[in-house]
Design a protein around this motif. Structure first.
Motif, short mmCIF file in Angstrom:
data_model
loop_
_atom_site.label_atom_id
_atom_site.label_comp_id
_atom_site.label_asym_id
_atom_site.label_seq_id
_atom_site.Cartn_x
_atom_site.Cartn_y
_atom_site.Cartn_z
N ASN A 59 26.53 -71.29 -25.28
CA ASN A 59 26.99 -72.38 -24.40
C ASN A 59 27.97 -71.86 -23.33
O ASN A 59 29.12 -72.29 -23.24
N LYS A 60 27.48 -70.95 -22.53
CA LYS A 60 28.31 -70.33 -21.50
C LYS A 60 28.81 -71.32 -20.46
O LYS A 60 29.77 -71.04 -19.74
N GLU A 61 28.15 -72.47 -20.37
CA GLU A 61 28.57 -73.46 -19.39
C GLU A 61 29.81 -74.24 -19.82
O GLU A 61 30.42 -74.97 -19.04
N LEU A 62 30.23 -74.07 -21.09
CA LEU A 62 31.42 -74.76 -21.58
C LEU A 62 32.68 -74.27 -20.87
O LEU A 62 32.84 -73.08 -20.64
N LYS A 63 33.55 -75.20 -20.55
CA LYS A 63 34.83 -74.89 -19.94
C LYS A 63 35.97 -75.41 -20.81
O LYS A 63 35.81 -76.43 -21.50
N PHE A 64 37.07 -74.73 -20.77
CA PHE A 64 38.27 -75.19 -21.49
C PHE A 64 38.69 -76.55 -20.95
O PHE A 64 38.83 -76.74 -19.74
N SER A 65 38.88 -77.52 -21.85
CA SER A 65 39.32 -78.85 -21.45
C SER A 65 40.84 -78.93 -21.58
O SER A 65 41.38 -79.06 -22.68
N GLU A 66 41.50 -78.83 -20.45
CA GLU A 66 42.97 -78.90 -20.46
C GLU A 66 43.45 -80.26 -20.95
O GLU A 66 44.36 -80.35 -21.77
N LYS A 67 42.79 -81.31 -20.47
CA LYS A 67 43.18 -82.66 -20.85
C LYS A 67 42.95 -82.91 -22.34
O LYS A 67 43.82 -83.43 -23.05
N GLY A 68 41.76 -82.55 -22.81
CA GLY A 68 41.42 -82.80 -24.22
C GLY A 68 42.27 -81.99 -25.17
O GLY A 68 42.75 -82.50 -26.19
N THR A 69 42.49 -80.70 -24.86
CA THR A 69 43.30 -79.85 -25.72
C THR A 69 44.75 -80.30 -25.73
O THR A 69 45.41 -80.31 -26.78
N LEU A 104 45.09 -84.07 -41.18
CA LEU A 104 43.88 -83.80 -40.39
C LEU A 104 43.05 -85.06 -40.20
O LEU A 104 42.51 -85.31 -39.12
N GLU A 105 42.97 -85.86 -41.25
CA GLU A 105 42.23 -87.12 -41.18
C GLU A 105 42.87 -88.06 -40.16
O GLU A 105 42.18 -88.68 -39.34
N LYS A 106 44.19 -88.13 -40.17
CA LYS A 106 44.93 -88.99 -39.25
C LYS A 106 44.79 -88.51 -37.82
O LYS A 106 44.57 -89.30 -36.89
N VAL A 107 44.91 -87.21 -37.61
CA VAL A 107 44.81 -86.62 -36.27
C VAL A 107 43.42 -86.84 -35.68
O VAL A 107 43.28 -87.22 -34.52
N ALA A 108 42.40 -86.59 -36.47
CA ALA A 108 41.03 -86.77 -35.99
C ALA A 108 40.75 -88.21 -35.61
O ALA A 108 40.09 -88.49 -34.60
N ALA A 109 41.27 -89.15 -36.41
CA ALA A 109 41.06 -90.57 -36.11
C ALA A 109 41.75 -90.97 -34.82
O ALA A 109 41.18 -91.71 -34.00
N GLU A 110 42.97 -90.47 -34.61
CA GLU A 110 43.70 -90.81 -33.39
C GLU A 110 43.06 -90.16 -32.16
O GLU A 110 42.98 -90.78 -31.09
N PHE A 111 42.58 -88.93 -32.32
CA PHE A 111 41.92 -88.26 -31.21
C PHE A 111 40.63 -89.00 -30.84
O PHE A 111 40.28 -89.12 -29.66
N ALA A 112 39.94 -89.52 -31.85
CA ALA A 112 38.69 -90.25 -31.60
C ALA A 112 38.93 -91.56 -30.85
O ALA A 112 38.05 -92.04 -30.14
N GLU A 113 40.12 -92.14 -31.01
CA GLU A 113 40.43 -93.36 -30.26
C GLU A 113 40.46 -93.10 -28.76
O GLU A 113 40.03 -93.93 -27.96
N HIS A 158 39.00 -90.34 -27.39
CA HIS A 158 37.75 -89.67 -27.02
C HIS A 158 36.70 -90.03 -28.07
O HIS A 158 36.44 -89.24 -28.99
N PRO A 159 36.09 -91.19 -27.96
CA PRO A 159 35.20 -91.72 -29.01
C PRO A 159 34.03 -90.82 -29.39
O PRO A 159 33.58 -90.85 -30.54
N ASN A 160 33.54 -90.04 -28.46
CA ASN A 160 32.37 -89.21 -28.75
C ASN A 160 32.74 -87.77 -29.11
O ASN A 160 31.85 -86.93 -29.28
N GLY A 204 33.67 -82.08 -16.67
CA GLY A 204 34.74 -83.04 -16.93
C GLY A 204 34.54 -83.91 -18.15
O GLY A 204 35.41 -84.72 -18.48
N GLN A 205 33.40 -83.76 -18.83
CA GLN A 205 33.11 -84.56 -20.02
C GLN A 205 33.27 -83.71 -21.28
O GLN A 205 32.67 -82.64 -21.39
N ILE A 206 34.10 -84.20 -22.20
CA ILE A 206 34.33 -83.46 -23.44
C ILE A 206 33.03 -83.33 -24.24
O ILE A 206 32.30 -84.31 -24.42
#
Length: 262
Positions: free
Chosen positions: A200-210, A98-107, A109-111, A151-153
């Motif tokens: 947060n009803k305005e949230l949309k599924f992020s196909e790219k991020g997921t 989990l630590e490794k995955v989160a770090a790579e995902f942050a690279e 998507h930094p925010n 379009g912003q995660i």
């Protein structure tokens, strides 16, 4: 009257055990120590429970092969509920993944932050973590889907619990949910009752991020299986031996990702 009181205590013990693993035992101790003093009984239980959860259980759990999930800037619990109820324990090797995955995902998507939902209780293999069928050995964890606005995660939550807000199949997509319910699996979308409110009803599924998160999960050597609904798998154009359908006897997985390791 005394019989009803005993039954009431037994129900509370059962519910606390199912919800937190340790709560039922601590409540039993409380009512035995303070039989006639209601206020002191509940205060004693609350204090003992918080002390055990945050200062005792984390040091005892490693003797059972589990440890508390390590959170960071890029990997956090969906809500405080998961730590308060002791549903945030995993095997050390899953913590490392989990630590490794989160770090790579942050690279990429930094925010962005990856959020976890139910993991496992701290003690005893095969002890059920309801309502899940398999979260009982420290090797499983549920992760939130990734969401966006314009379009912003974003790191906001779609529901209070993190479950029950589905990214349902489009008209043109394969509908596994409909097939499972037609077979009599009434529980398949039961988690819609466990959302505890949509926010947060305005949230949309992020196909790219997921998709990016799933790709990182799937390439890890210790990843054994990842469950997600078939329509999302096809929508994101993902194909991998580790990416599976969980079966109709479980619940639908278009509100979260299920990860398990070898």
């Amino acid at each position: 009257m005394k019989f009803l009181k005993i039954v009431g205590h037994l129900i509370v013990i059962a519910l606390l055990t199912a919800l937190t693993q340790i709560g039922g035992l601590l409540y039993l101790i409380s009512i035995l120590v303070f039989r006639e003093r209601k206020r002191k009984k509940y205060l004693f239980f609350l204090g003992m429970y918080l002390l055990a959860t945050y200062f005792i259980v984390p040091y005892v759990a490693p003797y059972f092969g589990r440890e508390r999930i390590k959170t960071s800037e890029h990997f956090k619990a969906h809500s405080l509920f998961y730590s308060v109820t002791n549903r945030n324990y995993v095997r050390p090797e899953l913590n490392l993944l989990l630590e490794k995955v989160a770090a790579e995902f942050a690279e990429a998507h930094p925010n962005a932050t990856v959020h976890h939902l139910d993991a496992n209780f701290p003690f005893v293999n095969k002890f059920p973590l309801l309502p899940h069928l398999s979260h009982n050995d420290g090797k499983k964890i549920d992760l939130s889907l990734i969401y966006e606005i314009d379009g912003q995660i974003k790191n906001e939550r779609p529901s209070v619990s993190g479950y029950g807000i589905y990214e349902s199949p489009k008209v043109s997509e394969y509908n596994q949910i409909k097939k499972c319910k037609a077979r009599g699996n009434w529980q398949y979308d039961f988690t819609k009752y466990l959302s505890f409110g949509r926010i947060n009803k305005e949230l949309k599924f992020s196909e790219k991020g997921t998709k990016n998160l799933l790709q990182i999960l799937l390439k890890q050597a210790t990843t054994q299986k990842v469950f997600i609904e078939p329509h999302l798998k096809y929508r994101m154009g993902l194909e991998h031996l580790k990416l599976r359908f969980q079966g109709c006897k479980a619940v639908r997985h278009d509100d979260h990702i299920h990860l398990q390791i070898n």
